[in-house]
Write an enzyme that holds these catalytic residues in place. Structure first.
Site, PDB file in Angstrom:
ATOM      1  N   ASP A 184      -1.740  -8.261 -12.322  1.00  0.00           N
ATOM      2  CA  ASP A 184      -0.865  -9.305 -11.687  1.00  0.00           C
ATOM      3  C   ASP A 184       0.430  -8.533 -12.206  1.00  0.00           C
ATOM      4  O   ASP A 184       0.971  -8.716 -13.304  1.00  0.00           O
ATOM      5  CB  ASP A 184      -1.103 -10.746 -12.304  1.00  0.00           C
ATOM      6  CG  ASP A 184      -0.188 -11.474 -11.604  1.00  0.00           C
ATOM      7  OD1 ASP A 184       1.109 -11.309 -11.402  1.00  0.00           O
ATOM      8  OD2 ASP A 184      -0.442 -12.747 -11.058  1.00  0.00           O
ATOM      9  N   HIS A 185       1.202  -8.106 -11.091  1.00  0.00           N
ATOM     10  CA  HIS A 185       2.343  -7.129 -11.776  1.00  0.00           C
ATOM     11  C   HIS A 185       3.623  -8.291 -12.138  1.00  0.00           C
ATOM     12  O   HIS A 185       4.260  -7.519 -12.886  1.00  0.00           O
ATOM     13  CB  HIS A 185       2.774  -6.485 -10.457  1.00  0.00           C
ATOM     14  CG  HIS A 185       3.792  -6.936  -9.355  1.00  0.00           C
ATOM     15  ND1 HIS A 185       3.160  -7.614  -8.440  1.00  0.00           N
ATOM     16  CD2 HIS A 185       5.092  -7.125  -9.375  1.00  0.00           C
ATOM     17  CE1 HIS A 185       4.135  -8.067  -7.747  1.00  0.00           C
ATOM     18  NE2 HIS A 185       5.434  -7.849  -8.131  1.00  0.00           N
ATOM     19  N   HIS A 247       0.848 -15.009  -9.268  1.00  0.00           N
ATOM     20  CA  HIS A 247       2.282 -14.842  -9.792  1.00  0.00           C
ATOM     21  C   HIS A 247       2.904 -15.938 -10.503  1.00  0.00           C
ATOM     22  O   HIS A 247       3.310 -15.969 -11.731  1.00  0.00           O
ATOM     23  CB  HIS A 247       3.241 -14.169  -9.047  1.00  0.00           C
ATOM     24  CG  HIS A 247       2.725 -12.727  -8.408  1.00  0.00           C
ATOM     25  ND1 HIS A 247       1.830 -11.869  -9.046  1.00  0.00           N
ATOM     26  CD2 HIS A 247       2.824 -12.326  -7.116  1.00  0.00           C
ATOM     27  CE1 HIS A 247       1.514 -11.003  -8.144  1.00  0.00           C
ATOM     28  NE2 HIS A 247       2.234 -11.057  -7.031  1.00  0.00           N
TER      29      HIS A 247
HETATM   30  C1  BG6 Z   1       3.229  -9.377  -4.081  1.00  0.00           C
HETATM   31  C2  BG6 Z   1       3.225 -10.247  -2.643  1.00  0.00           C
HETATM   32  O1  BG6 Z   1       2.323  -9.612  -4.864  1.00  0.00           O
HETATM   33  O2  BG6 Z   1       4.470  -9.715  -4.660  1.00  0.00           O
HETATM   34  C3  BG6 Z   1       4.376 -10.042  -1.952  1.00  0.00           C
HETATM   35  O3  BG6 Z   1       2.064  -9.734  -1.975  1.00  0.00           O
HETATM   36  C4  BG6 Z   1       5.693 -10.256  -2.575  1.00  0.00           C
HETATM   37  O4  BG6 Z   1       4.330 -10.531  -0.732  1.00  0.00           O
HETATM   38  C5  BG6 Z   1       5.741  -9.176  -3.799  1.00  0.00           C
HETATM   39  O5  BG6 Z   1       6.962  -9.613  -1.826  1.00  0.00           O
HETATM   40  C6  BG6 Z   1       6.973  -9.802  -4.640  1.00  0.00           C
HETATM   41  O6  BG6 Z   1       6.982  -9.036  -5.877  1.00  0.00           O
HETATM   42  P1  BG6 Z   1       8.387  -8.826  -6.427  1.00  0.00           P
HETATM   43  O7  BG6 Z   1       7.997  -8.035  -7.705  1.00  0.00           O
HETATM   44  O8  BG6 Z   1       9.319  -8.193  -5.626  1.00  0.00           O
HETATM   45  O9  BG6 Z   1       8.918 -10.421  -6.947  1.00  0.00           O
END
Ligand code: BG6
Length: 511
Positions: A184-185, A247
């Site tokens: 989960d980044h 997230h």
């Molecule tokens: C991804 C989603 O996991 O996270 C995308 O699939 C989203 O839809 C993205 O744009 C957002 O990531 P960050 O790091 O730019 O907030």
């Protein structure tokens, strides 16, 4: 990041010719390489359907702008790095083709003396998440004596509770929980991790961090972009599945979990799982009021016409998929009993920002009522800015110099960019390196993923089955449907506006 270099290994990326690998993974690996975080005996094996040679694959990596911007500085280093990239085309649906992967791994293992350690990274469509591990296992690639075999799985982890359970069960047939890394980044974001440090490394905040002093908690995740070319995927997903279930819920866990006994994977993941278990699912009768869905419509943003969601490529003209979701919910445990949490996420909002706002209760007696109407209405707030302009702000009332007791609300802020050693690593770098070191602290545990699905499932069901629950339209470039304001205004509150000057600048937001 500390520089204790991981053991030699082969990183095998399934879906290597895809977007994520090119845009995020390979640049992250290169940056780790450049900063000397990778072991000397290290190679990447890309696996995918496209019929490419090693050289074609290396070219594909080069042709990506993110990589070029990182690489420009040092041509020799780039050359050295690309010599560690290899590619094996296979039909991922064909079990027989996995013998090609096996042969290639054995050959690379010998050539680079990597000792058998292998990470399999699934950057593929989710349909393959069960198949690839199974086929790897059928070729004996999931386990090997005296070395590790790990599996990294990208989101989405399941489509609903049942599919997440099934996926967990299927993966556990071939890999034990310790070898499974559910990515989960958001957990790789420095500021999400800093939530734990802010809470547990400071004597001043934690005593206040409970129902006695906290009035409510807000989590806002806004993106100014639309779904772009991902309409096909996104329409099957929607904001709740795409952002909130994973997230945002991870952010909630960092805000609300109990202190772990140690900062290690087991202790932290145990506390987070307990927290996910305590989420109170929104009752069916409350969904209309407490879970709002919206969809962006055509509008003019900064003088430009922006198309509506239903006009995006790959999206059906009558789609009911939400591009915005706002929920009010509670956590049923000792610490948070009765404290409302409000979370919202959406695409095509006025800016890109993610922040958590902790609002503290007002003092029990308002001494300065007559002198300052404004202060009377303001709470003390702590704003934790996850992105951009990562930092933290504390809001409180101060006396305006001069006669009487006039009170002004002031902010005290800390910006990560002010740190002299300003090294905020990319989320993927941190996560990849942790997996290579065998540290799963920043990866989601199987149980917590299931609890989180359990929490969103009633909302998904109601949205799917109850035609009386509307999908509210909101013009692109606004803060979502008005009813989402009612969700919080009913409690005589309002969402914190994360931008000081919304209309002037939609791409940057100051604390
Ligand atoms: C991804 C989603 O996991 O996270 C995308 O699939 C989203 O839809 C993205 O744009 C957002 O990531 P960050 O790091 O730019 O907030």
């Amino acid at each position: 990041m500390e520089n204790d270099r991981p053991e030699p290994l082969i990183l095998t990326i399934f879906g290597a010719s895809g977007d994520l690998a090119r845009r995020k993974l390979i640049p992250a690996i290169f940056d780790l390489y450049k900063r000397n975080f990778l072991p000397d005996r290290f190679v990447v094996l890309g696996v995918s359907r496209s019929k490419l040679s090693d050289d074609d694959f290396r070219q594909k990596v080069f042709l990506n702008s993110e990589f070029i911007s990182l690489a420009e500085e040092d041509a020799n280093l780039v050359e050295e790095f690309t010599q560690r990239l290899f590619y094996q085309p296979i039909d991922t649906n064909s079990i027989d083709d996995y013998s090609l992967v096996k042969d290639r791994l054995e050959q690379l293992e010998k050539e680079f003396n990597t000792g058998g350690n292998t990470i399999f990274y699934l950057s593929t469509p989710p349909l393959l998440y069960e198949k690839i591990p199974k086929f790897l296992a059928q070729h004996g690639l999931n386990k090997k004596e005296d070395c590790y075999r790990r599996l990294v799985i990208e989101k989405p982890f399941g489509y609903d509770l049942e599919s997440a359970k099934q996926l967990n069960a299927s993966l556990k047939e071939y890999f034990d929980e310790e070898s499974l890394y559910r990515i989960d980044h958001y957990l790789g974001k420095e500021t999400v991790q800093n939530l734990l440090v802010t809470r547990f490394a400071n004597g001043v905040f934690e005593p206040l961090w409970n129902r006695n002093y906290i009035h409510h908690v807000e989590i806002t995740n806004a993106e100014n972009i639309g779904v772009g070319s991902r309409g096909g995927y996104y329409d099957q997903s929607g904001a709740l599945r795409d952002m909130l279930q994973n997230h945002l819920m991870q952010v909630v866990a960092h805000v609300a979990m109990e202190p772990p006994i140690a900062p290690d994977a087991n202790s932290i993941r145990k506390e987070k799982t307990k927290l996910f278990e305590s989420l109170r699912p929104i009752a069916n009768g409350d969904i209309l009021k407490n879970a709002i869905r919206g969809q962006y419509t055509r509008s003019q943003v900064n003088g430009q016409i922006v198309q509506g969601y239903r006009e995006e490529e790959g999206v059906p003209h009558d789609s009911k998929t939400e591009t915005y979701a706002a929920v009010k919910f509670f956590i049923d445990n000792w610490r948070w009993s009765g404290v409302p949490f409000y979370a919202r996420t959406g695409k095509r909002l006025p800016t890109k920002v993610t922040e958590v706002t902790i609002t503290f209760k007002k003092p029990p007696h308002t001494l300065f009522r007559r002198q300052s109407e404004m202060f009377e209405n303001d709470f003390n707030q702590m704003v934790i800015r996850i992105q951009p302009d990562e930092g933290l702000m504390l809001n409180f009332g101060m006396k305006i110099p001069g006669e009487g007791f006039r009170v002004k609300n002031v902010g005290m802020d800390f910006h990560y960019s002010d740190l002299s050693e300003n090294d905020v690593p990319e989320a993927y770098e941190r996560l990849l390196l942790d997996c290579m070191r065998g540290d799963a602290t920043l990866y989601a545990h199987g149980d917590s993923v299931e609890y989180s699905w359990e929490f969103v499932e009633p909302i998904l069901d109601a949205w799917k089955n109850d035609p009386t629950i509307p999908v509210y339209g909101y013009p692109a470039g606004t803060w979502g449907p008005d009813v989402a304001d009612n969700l919080i205004e009913e409690d005589e509150l309002s969402w914190r506006n994360p931008c000081r000057r919304l209309t002037d600048d939609t791409s940057y937001c100051e604390l």
